[in-house]
Scaffold this motif. Sequence first.
Motif, short mmCIF file in Angstrom:
data_model
loop_
_atom_site.label_atom_id
_atom_site.label_comp_id
_atom_site.label_asym_id
_atom_site.label_seq_id
_atom_site.Cartn_x
_atom_site.Cartn_y
_atom_site.Cartn_z
N TRP A 70 -4.30 29.19 5.07
CA TRP A 70 -3.77 28.46 6.57
C TRP A 70 -4.44 28.39 8.23
N THR A 73 -6.06 25.57 9.70
CA THR A 73 -4.32 24.82 10.33
C THR A 73 -4.06 25.62 11.85
N GLU A 138 5.50 21.82 8.97
CA GLU A 138 5.33 20.89 7.69
C GLU A 138 6.14 22.10 6.11
#
Length: 291
Positions: A70, A73, A138
């Motif tokens: 992650w 991101t 998300e």
Amino acid sequence: MIMHEGQLEIDTDLVRSLLAEQFPDWAELPITPVRSTGTVNALFRLGDELSVRLPLMPHHADDLARELRWLPTLAPHLPLRIPQAAAAGTPTQRFPHLWAVYAWIEGRPYDEAAITDEAEAGTALADFVHALHEIPVEPEVPPAGRRPLAELEADTRRAITQSAPEIDVAAALRAWDRALELPPYTDPRQWIHSDLLRPNLVVDGGRIAAVIDFGGTGAGDPALDLIAAWATFGPRGRAAYAERLQPAEEDWERARGYALHQAALIIPYYRITNPDFVVLAARTIEQLLAD
């Protein structure tokens, strides 16, 4: 120092052997253990520009995997530097767990002596938290954070009682009782760091330059990132942090409860094996009781 039952054996020789096997171009660089209050990873500096992190416990490899997944991101959205992976190491027979090589981040953990202006530091971290909380969540983002305060009651009360003489137990229990009166968080979960303690804030040139240790990041109660108000800052920094973030009173008080819970669990567990971390935890409780 061994901090956990079942802690993995990690030393410079292991690191060098893993590098020689998987990343031979780095295997001859100097390897220096980095002393820290960290409780999840062993950290080694590799040459001048890299670092190596290895999980101290088998389940800590899950935190490392979460970071590697992650961090790319999150990084483009954040105003402070965060860890950047250079390579992911694969499990071997000698070390059957995920490990990783990261870019080295220059600086030192947050403390008063390192910071030029605590109010500016509070504002800078608040800007980071605001940006993190604004990133869209998300469906595949993993859950993060802690259970509702009421579900932490028994463990927290026991830990507070066991935290004497480092803290004022009676005052801490009164604060915990007040925290239990708060309703649980029910709004949509947001991206959170969940562990904004002093060891996870890197200071360089008198200012917060980076935020590290994203092993607990994911979607959760944003109050978890308000813990820094007491765990990191004194009154000036705390006021600036609150002024910039403008949290609802209920969120602020719930964060105070989580700060007390987290700090109280640290003290009896690490009293012998990580005394510097205990000092920080006792300081957190002192701050939240005085605030």
